[in-house]
Design an enzyme around this catalytic site. Structure first.
Site, PDB file in Angstrom:
ATOM      1  CG  HIS A 187     -30.717  18.645 -18.907  1.00 47.36           C
ATOM      2  ND1 HIS A 187     -30.302  18.470 -17.611  1.00 47.36           N
ATOM      3  CD2 HIS A 187     -32.052  18.886 -18.846  1.00 47.36           C
ATOM      4  CE1 HIS A 187     -31.339  18.621 -16.792  1.00 47.36           C
ATOM      5  NE2 HIS A 187     -32.409  18.867 -17.513  1.00 47.36           N
ATOM      6  CG  ASP A 232     -26.888  18.508 -17.862  1.00 48.78           C
ATOM      7  OD1 ASP A 232     -27.175  19.598 -18.403  1.00 48.78           O
ATOM      8  OD2 ASP A 232     -27.619  17.949 -17.023  1.00 48.78           O
ATOM      9  CB  SER A 244     -34.323  18.041 -15.076  1.00 50.49           C
ATOM     10  OG  SER A 244     -34.386  19.330 -15.605  1.00 50.49           O
TER      11      SER A 244
END
Lengths: 204, 352
Positions: free
Chosen positions: B325, B292, B127
């Site tokens: 995610h 995601d 991320s």
């Protein structure tokens, strides 16, 4: 990979050596449906290529990484849109052509992304295959190891079929190498050859 | 401008003689320096990436010297908005400067200097951490051999920024925020912070994962026709929000989301990501997760495409996972196999 490994690999997959013979040292190569990355590894070892593979299976992604080759996970059937035009010297499709659904579009994509294409595939016109069908069964062999109900091969063809296909697509064949096992076949190749390797480009 | 700053970090494993086996772990929005293991006096507090990092794990601390740090502006020990400004003797609060991914990478490089590490075997992050890993290879191309970019994107989309802005607004409009200087008022903008976290948390999950875990289950088994907590998902989100608001600093949250919004290495190159990666010298592993939607596989493929254009060595794995995610933090056999395979390759390179 040691030189010894390369020799073993070439023995196990005679089409590898045939493909490598056409690829000059240091060329850039995209291997579509690269499996566990053996061919790329072989080309890296013997031809010092700058190569990438495209592969869909999770298991093979891990194997490619372990084989030390670049691999991009993706589905050939959804095209090669992630690759720029003329990005590679050679785009390879080794023992995968017959398992592709959108074969025509894929061959055209190969020649968009690469200067030349190289494919290898099992020759359905090989006499043993013909004999199997003549006696009433689909062939099952080293080159065609599947039963009719579990085969991924949806577009099997003969040498003649492939050459007609290239002519219709305005694709120029630059070279052909026909083999049965490890032996080259020159006489009556569409009957006597079990595996074919072709090198081709867009017709100017 | 900060007159000075401190960074808190943890290390795991042993740095080898030629200092070639160091791996830097970059954290995401809410992460910190405690990436793996637990403290002797706090056995329950496992590091946030404990399933990935440790002896015999994919990032094997028997082979690598792993560094986890808390980013500048954080709230886990590194200098941040809640730290005391030496010039005023009070917390920085609103006067703490906005920091960017580039700043973080710069400060991480200074930490590497201090530890005598010239070149990292790898910089790894998921991320926002993946953005830092990418930036490493652009800011210091010669100082990182491998970059592992997980569940990241070359920049945030408008939708991503929108989510961040709603989260920031929840904090900024909380009466307890006091323009960022709530420390002196003895209050914390808890309501804003928990709303921000609740919103964020929704975007880190997938529709399927939420349906699987909560569905339409009711806490009490029947509908109450009122505004109390009725559905399990409501209960879960509020719990997550409360937990987060109890320890996380509101100013750090704002700062982290801004760093996310600003990250865009292509911006200085006519919005051309190919050009942005022209300076890169590292090898890359890019990983995305099918569910995601915050940092979708398409966004990772943009990174891959720019790397291909620049003829970098790159492998890309698209992991089938139901956890959205958050997948990058989860125990997932195939994902961990991919990581292990790639890290084994790095380890071979270190040994050679």
């Amino acid at each position: 990979m040691s030189a010894h490994d390369s020799i073993e690999l070439a023995a196990a997959r005679p089409d590898f050596a045939a493909i490598a013979a056409w690829i000059p040292d240091g060329a850039s190569v995209l291997d579509l449906g690269c499996g566990d990355g053996s061919l790329l590894r072989y080309l890296k070892e013997t031809r010092n290529v700058r190569g990438y593979g495209v592969e869909i299976s999770d298991e093979n992604i891990v194997k490619c990484i372990r084989n030390g080759v670049n691999v991009i996970q993706g589905d050939l059937e959804s095209g090669l849109s992630g690759f720029e035009s003329n990005a590679f010297d050679y785009v390879l499709l080794s023992q995968t052509l017959q398992a592709t659904r959108h074969t025509e579009a894929l061959v055209q994509e190969m020649l968009r992304v690469g200067r030349e294409g190289i494919v290898s595939f099992p020759n359905f016109g090989y006499w043993k295959n013909r004999l199997n069908v003549l006696f009433g069964n689909m062939p099952v062999s080293r080159e065609l190891p599947y039963q009719w109900y579990d085969t991924p091969n949806v577009h099997l063809c003969t040498l003649h079929d492939f050459e007609d296909f290239c002519r219709d697509l305005r694709v120029e064949i630059l070279g052909r190498h026909v083999m049965t096992g490890r032996s080259d076949v020159h006489l009556l190749p569409n009957l006597r050859g079990s595996t074919a390797v072709y090198r081709f480009k867009r017709r100017e | 401008m900060l007159p000075c700053y401190e960074l808190v970090y943890e290390t795991y494993g042993t740095l080898n003689a030629d200092k070639s086996n160091a791996i830097l772990i970059c954290h995401a929005l809410s992460g910190n320096h405690h990436v793996a293991g637990h403290y002797a006096d706090d056995p329950k507090n496992a590091g946030w990436w404990d399933n990935m990092i440790g002896p015999g794990k994919p990032i094997d601390t028997n082979k690598f010297f792993v560094i986890g740090l808390n980013n500048l502006g954080g709230c886990h020990g590194s200098t941040g908005p809640s730290s005391i400004d030496p010039q005023t003797g009070k917390p920085y609060g609103a006067s703490f400067p906005v920091v960017t991914v580039d700043d973080w990478v710069e400060s991480q490089a200074r930490l590497a200097d201090l530890l005598g590490i010239d070149t990292f075997a790898a910089v790894v992050g998921g991320s926002l951490g993946g953005m830092q890993a990418m930036q490493w290879s652009l800011s210091f191309p010669e100082r990182v051999r491998h970059v592992l970019v997980i569940a990241a994107a070359p920049h945030l989309s408008a939708e991503n920024i929108a989510f961040n802005d709603v989260a920031r607004n929840a904090i900024l409009t909380d009466p307890d925020f006091h323009g960022g200087n709530f420390y002196g008022h003895g209050v914390v903008p808890t309501r804003g912070l928990r709303l921000a976290r609740m919103l964020g948390h929704i975007t880190y999950l997938s529709d399927d994962a939420m349906a699987d875990k909560f569905g339409r289950s009711l806490r009490s088994g029947k509908l109450g026709y009122n505004y109390d907590i009725e559905f399990e998902i409501e209960s879960y989100l509020r719990y997550q929000g409360d937990k987060f608001a109890a320890y996380f600093d509101a100013n750090t949250y704002l700062l982290m989301t801004k760093a996310l919004d600003y990250f865009d290495p292509a911006r200085a190159c006519d919005d051309n990501l190919d050009k942005a990666f022209a300076a890169a010298r590292a090898d890359y592993l890019v990983v995305s997760f099918t569910t995601d939607w915050r940092f979708s596989p398409e966004r990772s493929r943009e990174i891959v495409s720019a790397l291909l254009h620049n003829r970098r060595n790159v492998s890309y794995a698209e992991i089938t996972s139901t956890h959205g995610h958050d997948s990058f933090l989860m125990q997932h056999e195939h994902y961990h196999e991919v990581m292990r395979a790639y890290l084994d390759r790095i380890a071979k390179g270190v040994a050679a």
